[in-house]
Design a protein around this motif. Structure first.
Motif, PDB file in Angstrom:
ATOM      1  N   CYS A 120     -69.283  18.039  -7.437  1.00 26.81           N
ATOM      2  CA  CYS A 120     -67.709  18.104  -6.534  1.00 26.81           C
ATOM      3  C   CYS A 120     -66.977  16.805  -7.054  1.00 26.81           C
ATOM      4  O   CYS A 120     -65.424  16.545  -6.761  1.00 26.81           O
ATOM      5  CB  CYS A 120     -68.411  18.266  -5.238  1.00 26.81           C
ATOM      6  N   GLY A 121     -67.513  15.585  -7.124  1.00 25.32           N
ATOM      7  CA  GLY A 121     -66.949  14.059  -7.562  1.00 25.32           C
ATOM      8  C   GLY A 121     -66.614  13.540  -5.906  1.00 25.32           C
ATOM      9  O   GLY A 121     -66.230  12.196  -5.845  1.00 25.32           O
ATOM     10  N   ASN A 122     -67.298  14.028  -5.536  1.00 23.56           N
ATOM     11  CA  ASN A 122     -66.974  13.327  -3.962  1.00 23.56           C
ATOM     12  C   ASN A 122     -67.904  11.863  -4.062  1.00 23.56           C
ATOM     13  O   ASN A 122     -67.579  10.623  -3.570  1.00 23.56           O
ATOM     14  CB  ASN A 122     -67.631  13.711  -2.721  1.00 23.56           C
ATOM     15  N   CYS A 123     -68.478  11.080  -4.850  1.00 26.44           N
ATOM     16  CA  CYS A 123     -69.431  10.136  -5.188  1.00 26.44           C
ATOM     17  C   CYS A 123     -68.482   9.553  -5.855  1.00 26.44           C
ATOM     18  O   CYS A 123     -68.156   8.182  -6.115  1.00 26.44           O
ATOM     19  CB  CYS A 123     -71.098  10.676  -5.502  1.00 26.44           C
ATOM     20  N   LEU A 124     -67.526   9.992  -6.742  1.00 24.84           N
ATOM     21  CA  LEU A 124     -66.557   9.133  -7.138  1.00 24.84           C
ATOM     22  C   LEU A 124     -65.940   8.143  -5.916  1.00 24.84           C
ATOM     23  O   LEU A 124     -65.636   6.814  -6.594  1.00 24.84           O
ATOM     24  CB  LEU A 124     -65.616   9.275  -8.308  1.00 24.84           C
ATOM     25  N   LEU A 153     -75.151   8.973  -1.687  1.00 25.26           N
ATOM     26  CA  LEU A 153     -75.910   9.949  -1.000  1.00 25.26           C
ATOM     27  C   LEU A 153     -75.245  10.110   0.805  1.00 25.26           C
ATOM     28  O   LEU A 153     -75.350  11.086   0.789  1.00 25.26           O
ATOM     29  CB  LEU A 153     -77.140   8.966  -0.076  1.00 25.26           C
ATOM     30  N   ARG A 154     -74.350   8.687   1.115  1.00 24.74           N
ATOM     31  CA  ARG A 154     -73.986   9.403   2.137  1.00 24.74           C
ATOM     32  C   ARG A 154     -72.826  10.342   1.989  1.00 24.74           C
ATOM     33  O   ARG A 154     -72.083  11.435   2.632  1.00 24.74           O
ATOM     34  CB  ARG A 154     -73.028   7.849   2.611  1.00 24.74           C
ATOM     35  N   ALA A 155     -71.993  10.124   0.387  1.00 25.45           N
ATOM     36  CA  ALA A 155     -71.151  10.949   0.666  1.00 25.45           C
ATOM     37  C   ALA A 155     -71.306  12.135  -0.146  1.00 25.45           C
ATOM     38  O   ALA A 155     -70.284  13.229  -0.230  1.00 25.45           O
ATOM     39  CB  ALA A 155     -69.948  10.608  -0.444  1.00 25.45           C
ATOM     40  N   CYS A 156     -72.641  12.760  -0.596  1.00 32.27           N
ATOM     41  CA  CYS A 156     -73.247  13.908  -1.162  1.00 32.27           C
ATOM     42  C   CYS A 156     -72.953  15.412  -0.133  1.00 32.27           C
ATOM     43  O   CYS A 156     -74.164  14.438   0.582  1.00 32.27           O
ATOM     44  CB  CYS A 156     -73.654  13.920  -2.098  1.00 32.27           C
ATOM     45  N   SER A 157     -72.306  15.985  -0.718  1.00 26.91           N
ATOM     46  CA  SER A 157     -72.583  17.452   0.634  1.00 26.91           C
ATOM     47  C   SER A 157     -74.375  17.923   0.655  1.00 26.91           C
ATOM     48  O   SER A 157     -75.028  18.286   0.938  1.00 26.91           O
ATOM     49  CB  SER A 157     -71.971  18.623   0.659  1.00 26.91           C
ATOM     50  N   ARG A 158     -75.313  17.801  -0.486  1.00 23.71           N
ATOM     51  CA  ARG A 158     -76.263  17.983  -0.926  1.00 23.71           C
ATOM     52  C   ARG A 158     -77.268  16.439  -0.773  1.00 23.71           C
ATOM     53  O   ARG A 158     -78.034  16.988  -0.641  1.00 23.71           O
ATOM     54  CB  ARG A 158     -76.991  18.344  -1.605  1.00 23.71           C
ATOM     55  N   LYS A 159     -76.657  15.839  -0.285  1.00 20.65           N
ATOM     56  CA  LYS A 159     -77.286  14.664  -0.293  1.00 20.65           C
ATOM     57  C   LYS A 159     -78.555  14.457  -0.977  1.00 20.65           C
ATOM     58  O   LYS A 159     -79.108  13.828  -1.091  1.00 20.65           O
ATOM     59  CB  LYS A 159     -78.345  14.607   1.411  1.00 20.65           C
TER      60      LYS A 159
END
Length: 384
Positions: free
Chosen positions: A10-14, A66-72
């Motif tokens: 998803c790219g949220n971690c970027l 980890l905090r950004a990831c929807s799947r942790k």
């Protein structure tokens, strides 16, 4: 424990990863590391496992992913497991460096003044700067202090101080000030001599047995004292201590909840206390929020009320990051430089004094401070 299901790309971690933001290199992104580690562990054709671990090891263990990831999904956790399967000499060096730090750290600090820094290769110069930062900074006049008529908000509470490696080995003033503050607030202070390293740095390095040994020793000592409150002054130590209940076989659920309630940032003890500001306090000062506080930084919340004038810098990682500083000292230095650049841009004001609430951040920022700059733990300017 992090979810083990695969990355959805998803790219949220970027958005949150300090290394990707600093380098714009896709292979340093959390999602690329997750894929590499998963493929490498499966023995995918054409992938050299050692190279996979090396590349994926470019991680500052901040857990922003980890905090950004929807799947942790947690890259630091995945890396810890990978490093445990593929031990290297750096890990053994790091273990000895931490375990024998009571002697080695002060020695390295003293020897740093003798080394000819100007002729060292850049990578070694970075490590030399880190050794120099271990030396005590000149004592600063206090900016703020407990008022004589402050309410004793910890009256009768059993408390033990967990100072962590840095305070115990390099910053005795932090120990003295913390213990004096807790006594002034009425706490029944227990001896802290039985605590060892929090173990977080061992876990980052993949030395799971050493991490468990440290955690078990600290828990056994806490139990022997009757399970008192534990005052903590370092965000990274607090983060590691809070992880103990997730470590297999250390405690049951009931005790895990008791432990999580017991570990308490020192600044939380001071909420409700009456504080006076001295004539030496600046009108404005910068603040570095450690990655391991996550979204809630209790030190920053308390400082805002106790010492008006706080100006928060951009939310940048200092680059210390577990064993990252040893694995890639040049990139570690670059992250610190970007952090200092963020302070310089606060409301157009330059040369603001910088406070923080993490031992590692304090050392890292001082190792790479611009001329005339210094990062201080807030205890450095607290009178006790």
């Amino acid at each position: 424990m992090a979810d083990t299901r695969g990355c959805t790309q998803c790219g949220n971690c970027l958005i949150t990863c300090p290394l990707f933001r600093a380098t714009r290199r896709e292979e340093y992104s959390p999602k690329a590391k997750q894929d590499l580690l998963e493929l490498g562990a499966q023995g995918a054709m054409g992938l050299d496992w050692e190279k996979v671990v090396t590349l994926s090891g470019r991680c500052v263990s901040c857990e922003r992913c980890l905090r950004a990831c929807s799947r942790k999904l947690s890259v630091p956790e995945a890396l810890s497991r990978a490093r445990a399967k593929n031990p290297r000499w750096q890990q053994y060096f790091w273990r000895e460096w931490v375990k024998r730090g009571a002697h080695l750290w002060p020695l390295a600090a003293r020897l740093s003044s003798l080394a000819p820094k100007g002729v060292l290769p850049e990578g070694l110069r970075v490590m030399h700067n880190a050794a120099e930062a271990m030396n005590a900074l000149p004592e600063r006049p206090a900016w703020f202090a407990l008022a004589d008529d402050t309410p004793q908000t910890a009256q009768g509470v059993d408390v033990v101080f967990f100072g962590g490696c840095t305070a115990g080995r390099l910053r005795p003033a932090w120990v003295r000030k913390t213990e004096s503050t807790l006594r002034a607030m009425g706490a029944n202070l227990k001896p802290s001599t039985g605590f060892v390293c929090c173990g977080g740095t061992y876990e980052h390095a993949g030395m799971i047995d050493s991490a468990l040994e440290a955690a078990k020793g600290n828990l056994d000592y806490w139990r022997s004292l009757g399970r008192p409150k534990v005052a903590v002054i370092c965000a990274s130590c607090m983060h590691s201590l809070a992880h103990y209940p997730a470590l297999e076989g250390l405690m049951d659920k009931e005790e895990g909840e008791a432990w999580k309630k017991a570990i308490t940032p020192l600044s939380t003890f001071l909420v409700g206390a009456k504080v006076t500001r001295t004539e030496h306090a600046p009108q404005r000062y910068a603040y570095h929020s450690p990655c391991h506080w996550g979204a809630k930084d209790p030190d920053m919340a308390w400082l805002k009320s106790a010492l008006p004038g706080l100006a928060k810098g951009k939310t940048l990682c200092c680059g210390f990051g577990g064993v990252f500083k040893m694995m890639d000292p040049l990139l570690s230095k670059e992250l610190a430089a970007q952090c200092w650049s963020g302070f310089a841009k606060i409301e157009g004001q330059k040369d603001l004094p910088v406070l923080t609430g993490c031992s590692g951040c304090t050392m890292q920022l001082n190792a790479h401070a611009p001329e005339g700059g210094a990062a201080l733990h807030w205890l450095d300017v607290w009178q006790a």
